[in-house]
Design a protein around this motif. Structure first.
Motif, short mmCIF file in Angstrom:
data_model
loop_
_atom_site.label_atom_id
_atom_site.label_comp_id
_atom_site.label_asym_id
_atom_site.label_seq_id
_atom_site.Cartn_x
_atom_site.Cartn_y
_atom_site.Cartn_z
N UNK A 168 0.84 -1.20 0.00
CA UNK A 168 0.00 0.00 0.00
C UNK A 168 0.87 1.25 0.00
N UNK A 169 1.87 1.27 0.90
CA UNK A 169 2.75 2.44 0.99
C UNK A 169 3.44 2.73 -0.32
N UNK A 170 4.01 1.70 -0.92
CA UNK A 170 4.78 1.90 -2.14
C UNK A 170 3.91 2.40 -3.28
N UNK A 171 2.75 1.78 -3.45
CA UNK A 171 1.93 2.19 -4.58
C UNK A 171 1.38 3.60 -4.39
N UNK A 172 1.04 3.94 -3.18
CA UNK A 172 0.54 5.30 -2.96
C UNK A 172 1.65 6.31 -3.23
N UNK A 173 2.87 5.96 -2.82
CA UNK A 173 4.01 6.82 -3.10
C UNK A 173 4.16 6.99 -4.61
N UNK A 174 4.16 5.85 -5.33
CA UNK A 174 4.33 5.90 -6.78
C UNK A 174 3.23 6.72 -7.42
N UNK A 175 2.04 6.65 -6.84
CA UNK A 175 0.90 7.35 -7.41
C UNK A 175 0.93 8.84 -7.12
N UNK A 176 1.50 9.20 -5.95
CA UNK A 176 1.42 10.60 -5.56
C UNK A 176 2.57 11.40 -6.14
N UNK A 177 3.60 10.73 -6.66
CA UNK A 177 4.63 11.49 -7.38
C UNK A 177 4.06 11.83 -8.75
N UNK A 178 4.04 13.13 -9.11
CA UNK A 178 3.48 13.50 -10.41
C UNK A 178 4.27 12.84 -11.55
N UNK A 179 3.55 12.50 -12.62
CA UNK A 179 4.21 11.81 -13.73
C UNK A 179 5.38 12.62 -14.28
N UNK A 180 5.19 13.94 -14.35
CA UNK A 180 6.28 14.71 -14.97
C UNK A 180 7.55 14.64 -14.16
N UNK A 181 7.39 14.48 -12.82
CA UNK A 181 8.58 14.37 -11.98
C UNK A 181 9.31 13.07 -12.29
N UNK A 182 8.54 11.99 -12.40
CA UNK A 182 9.16 10.71 -12.76
C UNK A 182 9.83 10.84 -14.11
N UNK A 183 9.13 11.49 -15.04
CA UNK A 183 9.67 11.64 -16.38
C UNK A 183 10.98 12.42 -16.37
N UNK A 184 10.97 13.56 -15.67
CA UNK A 184 12.16 14.41 -15.65
C UNK A 184 13.31 13.68 -14.97
N UNK A 185 13.00 13.01 -13.87
CA UNK A 185 14.04 12.25 -13.18
C UNK A 185 14.64 11.22 -14.13
N UNK A 186 13.74 10.56 -14.85
CA UNK A 186 14.24 9.54 -15.76
C UNK A 186 15.10 10.15 -16.85
#
Ligand SMILES: Nc1ncnc2c1ncn2[C@@H]1O[C@H](COP(=O)(O)OP(=O)(O)OP(=O)(O)O)[C@@H](O)[C@H]1O
Ligand code: SF4
Ligand SMILES: [Mg+2]
Lengths: 336, 345
Positions: free
Chosen positions: A146-164
């Motif tokens: 639960x913790x991990x998925x909520x974390x993954x969900x609450x990070x905005x997509x663009x942040x994941x994208x930019x990080x990547x």
């Protein structure tokens, strides 16, 4: 069953008609309020010769006086537009005068590829995590998931994208190229941007990133559905039949949990569309999301309408498929 | 018969042919609810012999279903835990066996029929699949073989046109037919013990009788031991050989059918019998047991039945009654079992 499908198809057609009209009306309003987009044809700043402007307006169907009257739904141009669409004429762009149908034939496949990978990611990951969490309800694994998925969900997509794109992609790509070579599958997978020579390979990672949108929602949905079934009478029967836990899960729990899962996918599709706009923008994928975004920026009314109609069409088709899957899965619906 | 014994020896090592078919001894089950341990079954003991029918009767919440689930090994764990006692199948304590062996026991040796066949069958699979599954999992049968056996079973339980019905789904059957499917599934692997947990409660009266006849017929044909859990003392009188009466998680009286009805040795049984509506008592008031069933989380002290008992004395609230046998094979957990038995109370 056949009549059911026909009824749903008619509904879908009606929905599309309404969407088209609303889009047209919004576009008309924007012209009425914001000013004549035909000016764009001349580069925007210069004041064109009135005769030429009138010609361009005629060319793009902007010559109707209704565009001067704020609030007018512009029905005549709407009918024209519908007739053109039915004939297969989707029009051209104001900037560069390109054929819209031709643009779509480039953009649509890319977005479909992106969606294919993200749906696979979303379903596979949330199925495994949701099943796992349900089997260990209330224990460490459940809370971790639960913790991990909520974390993954609450990070905005663009942040994941930019990080990547800015942090992870380059070293990964270099590492993969050193081992397998630039032209290899692995050498292309981690690229920070789209490469038209590898339209499948370079869309895998963006697809996975879009797939994390709604991961928490989906995992929780699956967990809840499975818990409900795990506590059901027929699972008790299955235990009394001496079946192994794995068989019980696969045969008697997962299939019964599919209905909320399919509903969830249909529902998350809309979210993934917005994820696609960002992802296509950041990773330079020539797809529908980026196209619509740019069309809005450039006041390409026709392109906006076509693009959004296509996406509305996809949503309608998805919901139709969802309904048909219900019937395929559940005999109680099938034999209604 | 010979074949059955071979199967038992193969799948359950250490069986004793002279031991009773199924013996439940001081079984205890507790539920962990919000940190509290609530006893649902507090020492249930009874014996089932081959070819006989044991009826378990008692009010709602007395622990009948939990007892049967514990025997099957299908308790919801958590919250349910078996905290004591033994369940001996042919003298082998199945509670002590590993999970693999226990799975073999389920279906192969002990099977169960639930009350509500509509929810007990998986709505998404055909009945043929659900019956055939047993042969495929336990006997490694092919799809075709499993289907053939499933058709035979539907025939056996009296479902007309079994060949076509095999592909139908549970919701396409009537209540009575669905319960027949459930029974066919339980019988598939020829178990020696069949537990029927209120198999007819969800059905209408005419169908109830048909289902009971079916169960009795198959039991006789196969010489099975049958545990029948029911509220209906009329049915008990018709079909049972022995009776175990449960109250607040305990077996409070155990006797053969004749003694139970003629000379009950526990006030609770007596009260239950008086509560049966009688055709001959014209205009007579229907007696019901006064008071409510006890809350398992806060049982009365001493004899848990004392607040409702017509025969209670001071001692009943203070001391837990012992197990008294006023006659051979007839036991009762009551301080005054002898007097109740001889009808002095
Ligand atoms: N999953 C569970 N969690 C908590 N308590 C439970 C659970 N299942 C049963 N119990 C408790 O165990 C006790 C016995 O229940 P059981 O279902 O065995 O009664 P029963 O004799 O079968 O009643 P009925 O005639 O209504 O079927 C009840 O007090 C019930 O509240
Ligand atoms: S012990 Fe006392 S209260 Fe309990 S059943 Fe016997 S007489 Fe009644
Ligand atoms: Mg019950």
């Amino acid at each position: 069953m056949g009549r059911y499908v026909i009824r749903r198809l008619l509904q879908a057609l009606l929905t599309l008609g309404i969407v088209l009209f609303l889009l047209h009306y919004l576009m008309a309003l924007s012209v009425q309020v914001r000013g004549n987009p035909a000016l764009l044809f001349f580069g925007g700043d210069r004041t064109p010769d009135p005769a030429m402007l009138a010609q361009v307006e005629r060319l793009y169907g902007l010559d109707n006086p209704c565009y001067e009257r704020t609030g007018d739904p512009c029905l005549a141009p709407f009918v024209d537009r519908l007739q053109n669409f039915v004939r297969g004429d989707l029009g051209t762009t104001l900037n560069g005068n390109r054929d819209v149908a031709e643009l779509l034939s480039i953009y649509i496949p890319n977005t479909l590829r992106l969606f294919a990978f993200s749906v696979i990611t979303l379903v596979a990951v949330s199925m495994v995590l949701g099943t796992w969490a349900a089997r260990h309800r209330g224990r460490f694994i459940d809370h971790t998931v639960r913790g991990t998925t909520i974390l993954a969900d609450s990070i905005p997509v663009f942040l994941i994208l930019l990080t990547y794109v800015y942090i992870v992609a380059v070293p990964l790509t270099r590492w993969a190229r050193d081992i397998w070579g630039t032209e290899s599958f692995m050498g292309q997978v981690f690229r920070p941007s789209y490469n038209p020579d590898y339209p499948w390979t370079t869309i895998i990672v963006p697809g996975i990133i879009v797939g994390t949108v709604g991961l928490a929602t989906m995992t929780r949905l699956i967990r809840a559905a499975q818990l409900e079934n795990l506590g059901s009478d027929f699972v008790r029967t299955a235990k009394a039949k001496g079946l192994k836990p794995l068989r019980i899960t696969v045969v008697h729990v997962i299939r019964n949990s599919m209905i909320p899962i399919i509903t969830g996918i249909g529902f998350l599709f809309a979210f993934m569309l917005s994820g696609a706009v960002l992802t296509e923008g950041v990773m330079g994928i020539p797809g529908m999301g980026r196209m619509i975004f740019q069309a809005v920026q450039r006041q390409e009314g026709n392109l906006v309408i076509v693009g959004l109609t296509v996406s509305a069409f996809v949503v309608v088709v998805v919901s139709l498929v969802v309904d048909l899957l219900y019937a395929a899965l559940d005999p109680r619906i099938r034999y209604e | 018969m010979a074949e059955t014994m071979r199967v038992i020896g193969d799948t359950l090592p250490g069986v004793d042919r002279n031991a009773p078919l199924l013996e439940v001894d001081s079984l205890r089950v507790e539920f962990q609810v919000r940190g509290e341990r609530i006893p649902a079954v507090r020492g249930a003991s009874f014996t089932l012999e081959q070819g006989r029918t044991l009826a378990i009767v008692g009010e709602s919440g007395s622990g009948k279903s939990v007892t049967s689930q514990a025997i099957m090994g299908i308790l919801d764990t958590p919250p349910g835990h078996i905290t004591g006692g033994r369940v001996l199948l042919h003298g082998v304590d199945i509670l002590e066996q590993d999970e693999e062996t226990r799975r073999t026991v389920r279906g192969n040796h002990i099977a169960i029929v639930f009350q509500d066949a509509l929810s007990a069958l998986n709505p998404l699979w055909s009945v043929g699949f659900q019956i055939g599954e047993l042969f495929r999992v336990h006997r490694g049968a092919s799809r075709r073989e499993a289907k053939r056996r499933a058709i035979e079973l539907l025939d056996l339980v009296g479902i007309p046109d079994a060949k076509n019905r095999i592909g139908h789904y549970p919701h396409q059957f009537s209540g009575g037919m669905r319960q027949r499917v459930m029974i066919a599934m339980a019988l598939a692997l020829e178990p020696e013990v069949l537990i029927a947990d209120e198999p007819t409660t969800a059905l209408d009266v005419t169908v109830q009788a048909q289902i009971m006849r079916l169960l009795k017929r198959i039991q006789a044909e196969r010489h099975m031991g049958l545990i029948l859990i029911t509220h209906d003392l009329g049915v008990v009188a018709d079909v049972a050989d022995d009776v175990a009466v449960m109250y607040a998680g305990e077996v409070v009286e155990r006797a053969d059918i004749y003694d139970t009805f003629k000379r009950p040795a526990h006030p609770y049984t007596k009260a239950l019998l008086r509560a049966i509506p009688r055709v001959d008592a014209v205009g007579g008031e229907l007696e019901v047991i006064r008071g409510l069933p006890p809350n398992p989380a806060a049982l009365p002290s001493g004899c848990p039945f004392h607040p409702r008992c017509f025969a209670a004395e001071d001692v009943c609230a203070d001391e837990v009654p012992p197990w008294i046998e006023p006659a051979e094979g007839h036991g009762s957990r009551c301080h005054f079992a002898e007097e109740v038995y001889t009808d002095e109370r």
